[in-house]
Write an enzyme that holds these catalytic residues in place. Structure first.
Site, PDB file in Angstrom:
ATOM      1  N   SER A  66      -9.258   1.928   3.663  1.00 28.06           N
ATOM      2  CA  SER A  66      -8.535   2.605   2.872  1.00 28.06           C
ATOM      3  C   SER A  66      -7.127   1.504   1.954  1.00 28.06           C
ATOM      4  O   SER A  66      -6.536   2.158   1.317  1.00 28.06           O
ATOM      5  CB  SER A  66      -7.698   3.617   3.648  1.00 28.06           C
ATOM      6  OG  SER A  66      -6.616   3.183   4.588  1.00 28.06           O
ATOM      7  N   SER A 115      -9.136  -0.543   7.791  1.00 25.67           N
ATOM      8  CA  SER A 115      -8.836  -0.015   6.545  1.00 25.67           C
ATOM      9  C   SER A 115      -8.160  -1.207   5.865  1.00 25.67           C
ATOM     10  O   SER A 115      -8.054  -1.313   4.713  1.00 25.67           O
ATOM     11  CB  SER A 115      -7.734   0.882   6.423  1.00 25.67           C
ATOM     12  OG  SER A 115      -8.279   2.005   6.682  1.00 25.67           O
ATOM     13  N   LYS A 152       0.715  -1.027  -0.003  1.00 24.94           N
ATOM     14  CA  LYS A 152      -0.262  -0.144   0.056  1.00 24.94           C
ATOM     15  C   LYS A 152       0.868   1.210   0.097  1.00 24.94           C
ATOM     16  O   LYS A 152       1.883   1.342   0.718  1.00 24.94           O
ATOM     17  CB  LYS A 152      -0.874   0.208   1.388  1.00 24.94           C
ATOM     18  CG  LYS A 152      -1.663   1.268   1.337  1.00 24.94           C
ATOM     19  CD  LYS A 152      -2.823   1.055   2.508  1.00 24.94           C
ATOM     20  CE  LYS A 152      -3.833   2.123   2.704  1.00 24.94           C
ATOM     21  NZ  LYS A 152      -4.538   1.859   3.966  1.00 24.94           N
TER      22      LYS A 152
END
Length: 467
Positions: free
Chosen positions: A156, A180, A80
């Site tokens: 996220s 997330s 990420k």
């Protein structure tokens, strides 16, 4: 060899060991899949194909000699774009971050992957600074759901979830400050674990403080346990990191659930309205846990919704992470992030400490709860994926993403391990997630129970059709 993209990391390693296929073949297949899905799903900020293939060739030579570097030698992974990856900009979904930095350091979890020979395919999408439960940003646009591109992948860590679901690498590193990794895992039909806080070191320290965790996002629980065995060790850059785990999480998976005391809370005592299809899929999975030998009791933890305290902590973090920006840079921010950072900047120290008090009391209550129950089971989310590009479902009446994620953020506040396991689909063919929560430091129980569900055929389900 596109079929290689359907294999787990455990299966890839078995193939490398026997010579059935090679790290170069697996990496090429994963890169091909990543390129194919990108136009429709938008899971990646950037792909690092040349570097990935070079690392794969090095890995292939080590396997040829019978000298693999570590537990993940040659396995394709993604990261990420919140976590530092040496040699690649970490833009955090923001136009306010200058890509022309030095970028010469790995985050602790990334460094452990590198030490174990993993092959980095690239960086995955995130909302700006990871601030919300869906993945879209002014920098990289909207990330879409693998099952229905008109819908959100969640966030996220939405890019990581979409990449894993569609076979662009079996392993990904995500971050979780309020759900997330679990939110996009639920929406995209994969497994994700938010470990006990400190189990996976974090550097640089998050502006969101001790709400922020790093966790595995994978095709199943066995891959997550293997990944946690690699990344779950201390790093001197994180003063709050835990000591090494007492044993291997992968080796502990076989323990199963027989005899475990499981509390099943379908709606946190009626506090949450759960869609019928979600509730039904989760209940079926809970019944399977009972059939596997767990002692299941339908009961609720002693907690009330801590959303206002969470907002105080979260919005303060948003103010902190953007504090260094000049006025013209703040104008570049996602409008929702601008709004919560302004609110966070107005909190007093006493208001912040009052939120900490709520958090500590919540932790005490959950600690007492786990004196009686080994595991808590809830839905991961009360809904399935909604329209892409929106923070909240249309017509829901929610103001912020926390309105539709009531099962996830409480356990960031308590720092407990929590995982999302795919357990079925709704009438639109969208994945449903079940959440497993254990007492702090009992990540092993979460992984064992999840692995048992996979072994019983509850979790895998169908795969999305790749682009």
């Amino acid at each position: 060899m596109t079929e290689l993209t359907e294999l787990t990391a455990v299966r890839l390693l078995d193939g490398y060991r026997t010579g059935e296929f090679s790290p170069v073949e697996a990496t090429r297949a994963a890169l091909q899949r990543a390129g194919a899905i990108q136009p429709e799903v938008n899971a990646f900020v950037r792909l690092t194909a040349e570097d990935a293939l070079e690392r794969a060739r090095e890995s292939e030579e080590r396997w040829r000699r019978g000298e693999p570097r570590g537990l993940l030698d040659g396995v394709p992974v993604t990261v990420k774009d919140i976590l530092l990856l040496r040699g690649a900009p970490t833009l955090r979904g923001s136009k306010a971050v200058d890509p022309a930095g030095r970028w010469d350091e790995d985050a602790p979890s990334v460094a452990r992957l590198r030490e174990h020979g993993a092959v980095f395919l690239g960086k995955t999408t995130t909302p700006e600074y990871g601030w919300k439960g869906v993945t879209d940003s002014p920098l990289s646009g909207v990330t879409r759901n693998p099952y229905d591109p008109a819908r959100t992948a969640g966030g996220s860590s939405g890019g990581s979830a979409a990449a894993v679901a569609l076979g662009a690498g079996p392993l990904s590193l995500g971050t979780d400050g309020g759900g997330s990794v679990r939110i996009p895992a639920s929406f995209c039909g994969i497994f994700a674990l938010k470990p006990t806080y400190g189990r996976v070191p974090l550097y640089p320290a998050s502006a969101f403080g001790t709400l922020a965790h790093v966790g595995p996002m994978t095709r199943d629980a066995a891959d997550a346990a293997l990944l946690l065995d690699v990344i779950g060790h201390p790093d001197s850059r994180d003063w709050s990191a835990l000591a090494p785990p007492p044993g291997s999480y992968a080796e502990g998976l076989a323990g199963g659930v027989r005899g475990l005391r499981v509390a099943y809370s379908p709606s946190l005592g009626g506090q949450v309205a759960v869609r019928p299809a979600v509730a039904a899929a989760v209940r079926r999975a809970v019944e399977r846990l009972a059939e596997l030998g767990a002692y299941v009791t339908e009961t609720d933890p002693d907690l009330t919704d801590p959303v206002e305290a969470f907002h105080t902590l979260w919005f303060s973090g948003a103010a902190r992470v953007t504090q260094h920006l000049a006025p013209h840079q703040r104008e570049m921010l996602d409008p929702g992030l601008r709004e919560i950072r302004a609110r966070g900047a107005r909190y007093s120290a006493l208001e912040y400490l009052a939120a900490v008090d709520v958090r500590m009391d919540l932790g005490r209550r959950m600690g007492r709860f786990h004196d009686t129950y080994d595991l808590l089971v809830t839905p991961t989310l009360p809904i399935t994926a909604f329209e892409a590009g929106a923070e909240v479902p249309k017509g829901s009446g929610h103001r912020r993403w926390t309105g539709w994620t009531p099962f996830t953020y409480p356990f960031n506040m308590t720092q407990q391990p929590a995982a999302s396991v795919p357990v079925g689909f709704d009438g639109d063919g969208l994945p449903v997630g079940l959440q497993l929560v254990a007492a702090r430091h009992r990540d092993d129980l979460v992984l064992r129970a999840a692995h048992a569900l996979y072994g019983a055929g509850v979790a895998p389900g169908s795969r999305p059709t790749p682009a």
